[in-house]
Design a protein around this motif. Structure first.
Motif, short mmCIF file in Angstrom:
data_model
loop_
_atom_site.label_atom_id
_atom_site.label_comp_id
_atom_site.label_asym_id
_atom_site.label_seq_id
_atom_site.Cartn_x
_atom_site.Cartn_y
_atom_site.Cartn_z
N ASN A 154 4.51 7.18 19.30
CA ASN A 154 4.31 7.48 17.88
C ASN A 154 5.64 7.73 17.18
O ASN A 154 5.86 7.29 16.05
CB ASN A 154 3.39 8.70 17.72
CG ASN A 154 1.94 8.33 17.82
OD1 ASN A 154 1.40 7.65 16.97
ND2 ASN A 154 1.29 8.77 18.89
N VAL A 175 7.35 4.38 16.62
CA VAL A 175 6.77 3.54 15.57
C VAL A 175 7.13 4.08 14.19
O VAL A 175 7.14 3.35 13.20
CB VAL A 175 5.24 3.39 15.76
CG1 VAL A 175 4.47 4.56 15.21
CG2 VAL A 175 4.73 2.10 15.11
N TYR A 214 -1.27 6.19 17.01
CA TYR A 214 -0.30 5.11 17.19
C TYR A 214 -0.83 3.80 16.60
O TYR A 214 -0.12 3.10 15.87
CB TYR A 214 0.01 4.93 18.68
CG TYR A 214 0.85 3.73 19.00
CD1 TYR A 214 2.22 3.75 18.78
CD2 TYR A 214 0.28 2.58 19.51
CE1 TYR A 214 3.01 2.64 19.06
CE2 TYR A 214 1.05 1.46 19.80
CZ TYR A 214 2.41 1.49 19.58
OH TYR A 214 3.18 0.39 19.85
N LEU A 215 -2.10 3.49 16.88
CA LEU A 215 -2.69 2.26 16.34
C LEU A 215 -2.81 2.32 14.82
O LEU A 215 -2.63 1.31 14.13
CB LEU A 215 -4.05 2.00 16.99
CG LEU A 215 -3.99 1.67 18.50
CD1 LEU A 215 -5.39 1.61 19.08
CD2 LEU A 215 -3.23 0.38 18.76
N TYR A 216 -3.09 3.51 14.29
CA TYR A 216 -3.12 3.69 12.84
C TYR A 216 -1.74 3.42 12.24
O TYR A 216 -1.60 2.72 11.24
CB TYR A 216 -3.59 5.09 12.47
CG TYR A 216 -3.35 5.43 11.01
CD1 TYR A 216 -4.21 4.97 10.03
CD2 TYR A 216 -2.23 6.17 10.63
CE1 TYR A 216 -3.98 5.23 8.69
CE2 TYR A 216 -2.00 6.45 9.29
CZ TYR A 216 -2.86 5.97 8.32
OH TYR A 216 -2.63 6.24 7.00
N LEU A 217 -0.72 3.99 12.86
CA LEU A 217 0.64 3.83 12.34
C LEU A 217 1.12 2.38 12.42
O LEU A 217 1.99 1.96 11.67
CB LEU A 217 1.61 4.75 13.09
CG LEU A 217 1.41 6.24 12.84
CD1 LEU A 217 2.27 7.07 13.79
CD2 LEU A 217 1.71 6.60 11.38
N ARG A 218 0.56 1.60 13.33
CA ARG A 218 0.90 0.18 13.47
C ARG A 218 0.19 -0.68 12.43
O ARG A 218 0.47 -1.87 12.30
CB ARG A 218 0.52 -0.33 14.86
CG ARG A 218 1.26 0.26 16.03
CD ARG A 218 2.70 -0.20 16.11
NE ARG A 218 2.85 -1.64 16.07
CZ ARG A 218 2.95 -2.43 17.13
NH1 ARG A 218 2.91 -1.91 18.34
NH2 ARG A 218 3.10 -3.71 17.00
N THR A 219 -0.77 -0.11 11.69
CA THR A 219 -1.55 -0.86 10.70
C THR A 219 -0.72 -1.09 9.44
O THR A 219 -0.25 -0.13 8.83
CB THR A 219 -2.84 -0.08 10.32
OG1 THR A 219 -3.55 0.23 11.50
CG2 THR A 219 -3.71 -0.90 9.40
N ALA A 234 -4.99 -6.37 8.56
CA ALA A 234 -4.35 -6.09 9.86
C ALA A 234 -4.59 -7.25 10.81
O ALA A 234 -5.61 -7.94 10.71
CB ALA A 234 -4.93 -4.81 10.44
N LEU A 285 -4.79 -6.12 16.68
CA LEU A 285 -4.73 -4.69 16.46
C LEU A 285 -6.14 -4.11 16.34
O LEU A 285 -6.45 -3.07 16.93
CB LEU A 285 -3.91 -4.36 15.21
CG LEU A 285 -3.86 -2.88 14.82
CD1 LEU A 285 -3.04 -2.09 15.82
CD2 LEU A 285 -3.31 -2.71 13.43
N GLN A 294 -8.06 -1.41 18.72
CA GLN A 294 -8.69 -0.19 18.22
C GLN A 294 -10.12 -0.06 18.73
O GLN A 294 -10.57 1.04 19.07
CB GLN A 294 -8.66 -0.17 16.68
CG GLN A 294 -7.27 0.10 16.15
CD GLN A 294 -7.20 0.04 14.64
OE1 GLN A 294 -7.69 -0.91 14.03
NE2 GLN A 294 -6.59 1.05 14.04
N SER A 319 -7.45 3.64 9.23
CA SER A 319 -6.67 2.42 9.45
C SER A 319 -7.31 1.24 8.72
O SER A 319 -6.62 0.44 8.08
CB SER A 319 -6.58 2.14 10.95
OG SER A 319 -6.01 0.88 11.18
#
Length: 200
Positions: A57, A60, A102-107, A113, A117, A121, A146
């Motif tokens: 996190n 990212v 982490y997956l939210y921040l990668r959105t 998206a 991704l 999720q 996200s």
């Protein structure tokens, strides 16, 4: 007693049980080993993934220095909200919420998206549902955030129901809804939460 309680709330960690049973099927001696080391192995994984996903996190967010990495790892190993969960094996899996974050921040914001991704999720939601229902609730909240980040109604209408389906399927596979998974648990009337426990 006499209120039944689902296996979902007993720290059973169905996914970890499936993994150990699968290994024991291929390597029979594993069964007797994991009987003694079941929770010890689980905690080893939890203690490795907690700082690893915290650092993911951090990275990212663009912070990649060694000092920040070491400090973050140490902080997330020592944070009281996590260490106090030690007696509850499945609740100690805070790495699941860090994974969802982490997956939210990668959105990407304001654009659709990547499908990869979104699939990751859904996998995260399924894995989380097979470990602990409380972490599933947090993960689903981050998943919805996200999806909303893309600001596309079509995306929301498709992915939010798929997220619920992933959770429902994983919970069903874990036996959360099975009749024989409901146990009469002593102390339910004194240990469970109620309105007064918010004030006392």
């Amino acid at each position: 007693v006499p209120f039944p309680k689902s296996i979902a709330f007993t720290d059973s960690i169905p996914l970890w049980a499936f993994v150990n049973k699968a290994i024991a099927t291929v390597i029979p001696p594993w069964g007797s080993f994991s009987e003694r080391a079941y929770l010890g192995l689980w905690y080893g994984i939890v203690f490795a993934l907690q700082p690893a996903l915290a650092v993911a996190n951090l990275r990212v967010l663009g912070c990649r220095s060694w000092g920040a990495t070491i400090l973050t790892a140490l902080f997330f190993i020592a944070v009281p909200a996590w260490t106090s969960r030690y007696v509850h094996a499945s609740l100690s899996a805070h790495f699941l919420t860090l994974w969802a974050l982490y997956l939210y921040l990668r959105t990407p914001a304001g654009v659709a998206a990547p499908r990869r991704l979104r699939v990751l999720q859904l996998v995260q939601l399924g894995v989380t549902a097979m470990i602990n229902p409380y972490h599933t609730l947090f993960s689903f909240g981050l998943f919805v955030a996200s999806v909303l980040r893309s600001k596309r109604l079509k995306s929301i209408a498709i992915w939010a129901p798929l997220g619920l389906a992933a959770i429902g399927t994983a919970a069903w596979l874990s036996g959360y809804f099975a009749r024989d998974a409901k146990l009469a648990v002593a102390g339910f009337e004194t240990s469970s939460t109620n309105v007064l426990s918010m004030f006392m």
